[in-house]
Motif scaffolding. Sequence first.
Motif, PDB file in Angstrom:
ATOM      1  N   PRO A 112       0.828  -1.227   0.000  1.00  0.00           N
ATOM      2  CA  PRO A 112       0.000   0.000   0.000  1.00  0.00           C
ATOM      3  C   PRO A 112       0.854   1.265   0.000  1.00  0.00           C
ATOM      4  N   GLN A 113       1.931   1.262   0.809  1.00  0.00           N
ATOM      5  CA  GLN A 113       2.766   2.483   0.847  1.00  0.00           C
ATOM      6  C   GLN A 113       3.588   2.636  -0.432  1.00  0.00           C
ATOM      7  N   GLY A 114       3.962   1.516  -1.056  1.00  0.00           N
ATOM      8  CA  GLY A 114       4.684   1.559  -2.325  1.00  0.00           C
ATOM      9  C   GLY A 114       3.787   2.105  -3.432  1.00  0.00           C
ATOM     10  N   TYR A 115       2.557   1.638  -3.447  1.00  0.00           N
ATOM     11  CA  TYR A 115       1.582   2.098  -4.438  1.00  0.00           C
ATOM     12  C   TYR A 115       1.328   3.598  -4.257  1.00  0.00           C
ATOM     13  N   GLU A 116       1.182   3.994  -3.003  1.00  0.00           N
ATOM     14  CA  GLU A 116       0.937   5.412  -2.704  1.00  0.00           C
ATOM     15  C   GLU A 116       2.103   6.286  -3.193  1.00  0.00           C
ATOM     16  N   ARG A 203       9.663  10.373   3.530  1.00  0.00           N
ATOM     17  CA  ARG A 203      10.090   9.459   4.611  1.00  0.00           C
ATOM     18  C   ARG A 203      11.558   9.084   4.471  1.00  0.00           C
ATOM     19  N   GLU A 204      12.003   8.793   3.214  1.00  0.00           N
ATOM     20  CA  GLU A 204      13.408   8.395   3.037  1.00  0.00           C
ATOM     21  C   GLU A 204      14.343   9.562   3.378  1.00  0.00           C
ATOM     22  N   THR A 205      13.896  10.782   3.015  1.00  0.00           N
ATOM     23  CA  THR A 205      14.703  11.965   3.324  1.00  0.00           C
ATOM     24  C   THR A 205      14.844  12.119   4.841  1.00  0.00           C
ATOM     25  N   ASP A 206      13.715  12.052   5.544  1.00  0.00           N
ATOM     26  CA  ASP A 206      13.728  12.246   7.002  1.00  0.00           C
ATOM     27  C   ASP A 206      14.509  11.142   7.715  1.00  0.00           C
ATOM     28  N   LYS A 207      14.331   9.889   7.250  1.00  0.00           N
ATOM     29  CA  LYS A 207      15.022   8.767   7.911  1.00  0.00           C
ATOM     30  C   LYS A 207      16.536   8.856   7.729  1.00  0.00           C
ATOM     31  N   ALA A 208      16.957   9.343   6.559  1.00  0.00           N
ATOM     32  CA  ALA A 208      18.396   9.471   6.307  1.00  0.00           C
ATOM     33  C   ALA A 208      18.999  10.531   7.224  1.00  0.00           C
ATOM     34  N   PHE A 209      18.301  11.666   7.357  1.00  0.00           N
ATOM     35  CA  PHE A 209      18.810  12.715   8.253  1.00  0.00           C
ATOM     36  C   PHE A 209      18.809  12.237   9.701  1.00  0.00           C
ATOM     37  N   ALA A 210      17.795  11.451  10.079  1.00  0.00           N
ATOM     38  CA  ALA A 210      17.735  10.930  11.457  1.00  0.00           C
ATOM     39  C   ALA A 210      18.914   9.991  11.711  1.00  0.00           C
ATOM     40  N   SER A 266      14.173   0.163   3.924  1.00  0.00           N
ATOM     41  CA  SER A 266      12.816  -0.371   3.715  1.00  0.00           C
ATOM     42  C   SER A 266      11.968   0.580   2.871  1.00  0.00           C
ATOM     43  N   GLU A 267      12.387   1.846   2.766  1.00  0.00           N
ATOM     44  CA  GLU A 267      11.635   2.776   1.917  1.00  0.00           C
ATOM     45  C   GLU A 267      11.733   2.362   0.442  1.00  0.00           C
ATOM     46  N   THR A 269      12.926  -1.228  -0.394  1.00  0.00           N
ATOM     47  CA  THR A 269      12.537  -2.656  -0.410  1.00  0.00           C
ATOM     48  C   THR A 269      11.035  -2.801  -0.174  1.00  0.00           C
ATOM     49  N   GLY A 270      10.478  -1.895   0.625  1.00  0.00           N
ATOM     50  CA  GLY A 270       9.068  -1.986   0.989  1.00  0.00           C
ATOM     51  C   GLY A 270       8.119  -1.455  -0.061  1.00  0.00           C
ATOM     52  N   ILE A 271       8.640  -1.034  -1.199  1.00  0.00           N
ATOM     53  CA  ILE A 271       7.731  -0.636  -2.292  1.00  0.00           C
ATOM     54  C   ILE A 271       7.011  -1.882  -2.811  1.00  0.00           C
ATOM     55  N   MET A 272       7.708  -3.014  -2.779  1.00  0.00           N
ATOM     56  CA  MET A 272       7.107  -4.276  -3.270  1.00  0.00           C
ATOM     57  C   MET A 272       6.090  -4.800  -2.255  1.00  0.00           C
ATOM     58  N   ASN A 273       5.289  -5.769  -2.708  1.00  0.00           N
ATOM     59  CA  ASN A 273       4.273  -6.361  -1.837  1.00  0.00           C
ATOM     60  C   ASN A 273       4.923  -6.990  -0.600  1.00  0.00           C
ATOM     61  N   GLU A 274       4.113  -7.249   0.393  1.00  0.00           N
ATOM     62  CA  GLU A 274       4.622  -7.656   1.702  1.00  0.00           C
ATOM     63  C   GLU A 274       5.534  -8.880   1.640  1.00  0.00           C
TER      64      GLU A 274
END
Lengths: 349, 220
Positions: A112-116, A203-210, A266-267, A269-274
């Motif tokens: 769902p998040q990958g599709y979004e 999300r990937e931007t924020d996670k990288a800075f974190a 995971s931002e 890898t998680g584009i694909m289905n579960e």
Amino acid sequence: MKDHLQMKAGLLLSVLGITAMLCMGGRGVFAEDSASAGKASEDIAAAGKKFLASLDDTQRGKVVFDFKDAAQRKRWSNLPTGIVHRAGLRMGDLTKAQRDAVLAVLAAALSPQGYEKVIEIMDADETLKKSGGNNPMFGRDEYYVSFLGQPSTTDPWMIQFGGHHLGLNITLAGEHGTLTPSHTGVQPSIYELEGKTIRPLGRETDKAFALLSSLDDAQRKQAILGFQMHDLVLGPGRDGETIQPEGIKGSDLTEKQREMLLDLASEWTGIMNEAAAKAKMDELKEHVTDTWFAWSGPTEKGAAAYFRVQGPTVIIEYAPQRLGGDATKHIHTIYRDPTNEYGAKWWKS
Amino acid sequence: VVEIVTSLVRHLPRLLVFLAFAPAVFAHRLDEYLQATLVAIEPEGIRLEINLTPGVAVADKVLALIDSDRDGTISTNEATAYAELLKRDLSVQLDQHTVGLKLAAFNFPSESELRTGVGIIQLEYSIIAGSYPGGAHRLTIADRHLPALSVYLFNAALPKSASVQITAQKRNENQSLGEIEFTLNRPANSPKEFGIIASLIALPVVVVAAMVNSKSVKKA
């Protein structure tokens, strides 16, 4: 002597018992994973067949390529379709029902998040089109779909979907599935739509800075490259190439930082289905101490900085683009697996 | 900067047409010449793969060096001449000794593609073709080709052979200068060396056997 033999026998029985328990317990987990992967494979193939059934013969002739068509496999790019031509069917040339069928294929293949994320990247391009005087080079209509091979739960086949800032290469082979190599990008990286602020790659931007801010001074010294990075090193067109990893190695990160590194990965890898995402993440976890994190550019949160995650089975690059505007508003990323590009290990003998 | 501004002013009419669709400009490289170098180090030799992408605003400047007869096409001779020109702007040192480059392959897109900012010129040079001594080595490459227009990427490719290990990579800030430290572990008796040693041992035996055989024949 007798005691010694008894002890040995006891130990052997214990080992056998534990092994049997592990196998039985494990079988439950593996059976669950397999069932989940099998279900995903069936759903994607069914959605693929439904889309093909919605087309006429001419359209079907345009959208399906031979699975071994190497030229079509490599026909993807970060660039708009007006500059780098894609083959297959253009979304803007399909009926609403056919477009919905394409989106249903993507919804089945992706999480769902990958599709979004995919929808938001296309919406960003529509925003770009409107802000640039309706430039026909951009917009939701300028995305192409193609299949290599026929939808199947047993034989390998591939779904390609892409256009400007999007190059999805989804290879399916039985219960296996991979997204590598694929490109995601965005311009503008932040926009308003129906009263909501959208950041497709936020999300990937924020996670990288974190992750960067979690590093201590000694770790930062390792992670931050002392030179400028102007672009992706292994972007579209660089299939089959791998570079020497640099930055800080996973083994030099704390447990918590390794979790953050995996969460960042995971931002992609998680584009694909579960099921496919879990299989890939399990692989990344196995190699996390051999996975590197590198950074180039400013370290202030939100600044235009390049980063890379590289392990034995993954390469992720994130590169803000300085092509005449604010680099933070224009992002290119690439996601590769140097050991399994286009799922080759499942179908190439 | 002065050169870029001069170039932009000279090509203003084309840029204005281009800017009619402003966002399109941002879709591709504009005022930079991207020179991306990948160094492939293997036991059988060392190669340099360079991908060159001229931005829209600098394409004319690059093409002026390539299309010498200004006929709008890039001939094989022109491509070769440009590859040789770039070669002269590269200085390569292995263990502090200057080494020559040999052009191994090239691929030039059409001139029109290069003018859009998406065309990529691919050049491949051989630094060492064939075997070289094992042990620790240092390879230094300086790229002085069109520095006012260029941005650079410099990377060692991950070696395919386990006998090569990249131990360090260093660059200057813009990556026009790169240094790779690596070790090549050659097995003491690699198949090739074993073959040479075996041949050297076998040669006297064969010669003696031939002499003995010859004497036997004469006696008979």
